[in-house]
Design an enzyme around this catalytic site. Sequence first.
Site, PDB file in Angstrom:
ATOM      1  N   ASP A  73      44.151  33.285  44.135  1.00 14.28           N
ATOM      2  CA  ASP A  73      44.506  32.018  43.501  1.00 14.28           C
ATOM      3  C   ASP A  73      45.777  32.167  42.671  1.00 14.28           C
ATOM      4  O   ASP A  73      46.634  33.007  42.981  1.00 14.28           O
ATOM      5  CB  ASP A  73      43.309  31.563  42.636  1.00 14.28           C
ATOM      6  N   HIS A 127      44.599  26.744  37.630  1.00 16.26           N
ATOM      7  CA  HIS A 127      43.739  26.648  38.812  1.00 16.26           C
ATOM      8  C   HIS A 127      42.914  27.906  39.051  1.00 16.26           C
ATOM      9  O   HIS A 127      41.708  27.845  39.316  1.00 16.26           O
ATOM     10  CB  HIS A 127      44.650  26.355  40.009  1.00 16.26           C
ATOM     11  N   SER A 133      39.026  22.519  45.809  1.00 17.97           N
ATOM     12  CA  SER A 133      39.239  23.796  45.119  1.00 17.97           C
ATOM     13  C   SER A 133      38.120  24.091  44.138  1.00 17.97           C
ATOM     14  O   SER A 133      37.849  25.249  43.831  1.00 17.97           O
ATOM     15  CB  SER A 133      40.546  23.757  44.322  1.00 17.97           C
TER      16      SER A 133
END
Lengths: 259, 1044
Positions: free
Chosen positions: B169, B261, B602
């Site tokens: 990620d 994220h 996600s």
Amino acid sequence: MPSLWKLAPLALAATAVAGLAQANTQVIDFDQAIAGAGNYLTGSPSNDWLPLMTHGDGIITQDFYAYTFSTKSGAGSGANLVGALVDGSALADNCAFLSCPTGNTTTFLSALNDGQLDIGRVDNGKWRLGGFSAGFIGAAESQSAFGSIAMVLEVDGYIGNTLAYTQNFYLPGLVGGNYQFNSFTMPTNLAKIEVTEVLFYGYACTTGSAPASTCTRLLDMAQFGVDNIAAVPEPEAYALMLAGLAAVGMTARRHRIAA
Amino acid sequence: MKISLKPAALAALALVASLAASAQTDERKTYIVQLRDEPAATYQGTTAGLAATQPAAGTTFQKSSGPAQAYLGYLARQQDSVLSIIAGAEIVARYDTVFNGFAARLTEAEALSLRSNANVVDLFLDEPRKVDTVSTSQFLNLSTPGGVWSTLVSGLALKGENLVVGVIDTGIWPESPAFADRIDANGVPTFDPTATKAYAPLASWAGACQAGEGFDPAKHCNNKLIGARFYAAGLRANGLSQHWSEFNSPRDSASNVHGGHGDHTASTAAGNGGATAIVSGIPMGTATGVAPRARIAAYKVCWTYQTSADANGTNGCFGSDSVSAIDDAVKDGVQVINYSISGAQTTVNDPVEQAFYRASLAGVFVAASAGNAGPANTVAHISPWLTTVAASSHDRSLVADAKLGNGAKYTGASLNTQAVPMAALINAEDAGLPGADATKLKLCYNSPTVLDPAKVAGKVVVCTRGENARVDKSLAVANAGGAGMVLVDASPFGLVAEAHSVPTIHVSAADGALVNSYASTAGAMSSIGAFYNGFKPAPVMAGFSSRGPNLGDPNLLKPDLTAPGVDIIASVSAPLTLAQRNSIAAGTLVPQPAWASYQGTSMSAPHVAGLALLLRQAHPTWSPSAIKSALMTTGTSTLDDGLAGAQNGMLPWSQGAGHVNPVKAMDPGLVYDAGKADFVRYQCKVNKAAVTPATDCSTYGTLDETYNLNLPSITASTVFGNVTVTRRVTNVSGSTATYNASASLPGFSVTVTPSTLTLAPGETKSFTVKLTAGSAPLNTWMFGSLTWADSSHVVRMPVQAKAGRAIVAPEQFTATATSGSRLLTVKTGFAGKMGSKKGGLKEVSMSAPVTLDTAEINKEALLGICKAGSDTANVKVYNVNVPANTIAARFALRQVDVSGGAMADHDMMLLAPDGTTTYSGGPVSDEAVQVLNPAAGNHKVCVVAFGGAPSLTHSLSSWVVAAGDGGATFNTLLPVQVYLNSSATVGLGWSGLTAGKRYLGAVQFLDAAGTAQAATALRIETNGGLPVSMASDTVASKVASQSE
């Protein structure tokens, strides 16, 4: 000619053995059939789409002709696909949406959509068929329909319009994820018979599994490739016959001397 | 039929052919090169003298073992030998564990020389992919009494104990208590060095913690965050440089730019429980990961990089870096990987998908996000060996009420903490400055200023969602002196509770219409209350969740299942100024932890990654496929999301097999397992050229039909008459059990044989499912299910099938030669004479160059402009008259026809007269949309300059091919007759093309009545055989943050 074919258990004894390699045998391999000018058969109705071949199209290679045709009603020359010359070294191109047989990286002749092949000498002379190699051509996504035998290949020898012999060969199903080219030899007795032309056509074994398959030529699934046709031409036959006659003569002479 | 393909997402055909006419350049591009030998994770000892290195079930890959060292050395020598061919090229990365090969900067000539090398399987152009974005533990019955976490296995609670999740990620924010390895007296995670250690070192771990900017392994890694690596070689090789908000280290970048994220996904999968999450200053309760005792290894591959178009840069993840990360993760010994990054939509022949294939054979479960481009048919990650996760809501609802002067009350999403008493209510449309742009006014733009303070002061303003960020709208209201905002949704986004500059409530489009209507009346008033934790029915599929069917293999269900991905609160990086960033990089500032509410697939993927850890702990020897099966066969349906047709959330294209049900998944009764033999046979069918070693197709055979892959779902895209599907199930319970089958599929009769199965523990048995088309309409997907039940288990799978059209033909094929022919199989569902019509081959027509300013206009906004039909500064609208009898229309952009360099990004959309759209939104400018048998009339092709430079110039490539259109010689040869439920061979031939051109031809296949049933496009580019862009059409990136 039957349109349905029940495979008998004995039929499993397929004669897939090494190719015939006799001296004086001419091997028709189709490798010059595409490239060379003047290879198209004179009077052939349509060769506009070679290597694709329609009903009635023919090619000439190595003093032999090869016609493709269909026995179905309404077959049209220049319109209906019944065969093709296939470059075995570029199957990823030619056969990307078809399951062509592997094990042959040269050009071979195929019959498609239940089509038939008719092979003979350009001078219409006699010859003898010693053997050939062949492999089944499957559809892109119908491989599940075929078991250990994918197709019965019928080979008919003719003298003029008279049937001289009929012999069946068995093209195997998938091996290692592919259909394969195999070599086939004519039985010794048939390899001696002189013919003027030979027909190749198939029965696709679409239901059941060998030895109880039902094989048919009415689903567009009888498709196959043929290559390396071992042909013993007429002149040699004459030579053999003359040798035989000479022997007879000598015997006769001997008889005559003895008498 | 519609397809939207990249110029050559197009198969081996284009890759083998002649190169004579190709205009080679010396420009270097990054290619990922795959070599022939098997990578170490799946090597089974087939090379003499080198023992097998594939790990046994329940173990991880052992990179330091003797056989592994020997085989890795062998691969290195093989790679060296291939690399010697391209001695001058920069090597970006080398791979050996889940992918054998390397990434390198190559000229076209070098790429071609590699392609012809016998040790090279394939080359892939490296392109950037994008990241897709707390009370779910209760919603999932993990933390509830009797829930999964209270289960004991070998004396340990089922919380992921001693297992590791690898999170590929944007990096990690090590200050989050989710990643601490100590607890205070109250059991709350802490970094206090005097506090109690909560984790012991993990003996099996072979990973590492890499130092870098603002990241000191001694301080930032511990026995919870046990691994942290970063990969930027691919980024740099593509000539991109990091944005100021980045850290050249495993540390995630600032959350006020594009960061956050990676922390969110990592903490969702396996973050510690117990710390209070604070969002925008508001305590939201304690946050926890799904497997709170599992360890975390962060693999940073997504970077915020500078672009000339946007001061905020953009964030992207290069495949060459992802493959490096997967390679290391398997070497390091993770059991589960989470991959919340966009991916291929039309092929499994992609380096990342292939790396996951090898990882799965090494026992590593992979959860990947389905994509955020829904509700359109855009599902990504279509490989059967990984679990593709859709996103749905959970039952926490942060809401507030708006009470109107007419007595009506509307409840909407809100994080408002300051109640607004009854105040005047005004529509933004009525509150504009003189001359304000009407569209921008309605959307409450902050810049340019459109709201008139004289009209807004002290009032609650009604603004509409779209284009500009939601928080930009409330800022505009605040700047104009407004007291609050009612934000009206635009479907199908869904409502978002978040902090705003003025008290805000976000209401649905339907409620919003009523508020709009009332606000236009004289004396309209409204109050906005403070937020409270409401309850809402859940789960409901998220509108943004990418829908199926599978665009690469219509006989294989994707997505697989759904999990919470809406309003997920988890750890993120902190927002930073440049000065703060520099202090952290220098090690002089210890930043704060932070949390945020994100949504996206996600966010749902790491829920499933966490559940896989729990299942792995409970059942250490289960394969990734068995874990996936347990999650799928026990899933439950989501609730109706109200969408029409096949996009409806309750159908498998949206929810897959359903919403995860962890308690049931722990004891599924039966599993549909699949392993190497199954996946090899599958790839020999769909991706044969890439199977390594090639002999595997002989060893394992080829799957006859892809619907026969042993998955916990049945999908048959073309049923002529009937199909028989095979499956096998394994009893994973501890006792002999007898299961009875029940199955139904509307419009079909379904026969399961045998209908009863008795299985001993561990026993596997096969069965068949015969689907016979009855009243099902042609070419329409029907949806049903198959259930095996015993006295204590219900094992359910979705079954979907489509009765076939009378003719099914390949949608297109490509070639590169100036003359040639092709043989095609067409499936036939009728008996009689087939007909055809043809057009072309026509050369491309190029538009005059058009220059546009760039703007990040997403698909929905582009649709709005496209519908309006006028050019804007950023969008060119091409009106294309498509005549009757058109067989194929194709519109494309190529990077070479675009100014602005390698990162110049255009997107495009085709809007048909009936309003249907085909969208191509790749990361650069290689875009294409193609439709077969389009309706006659005016089609609009809308090209947007999205980014990469302040302005971009493009020329559009177009082809419209109608029946009877002339062109280069092109002919179609048909069978004499066709047959019901059979197939036949069609021949296409062409000749006389000119080298170096691009042609399109098309043929339409007609049934016995002369009705067009199928069409095939023939694309011939007589300009060489190099791989061109394989970028997917995903638009995940551009709605991922869902900030608009």
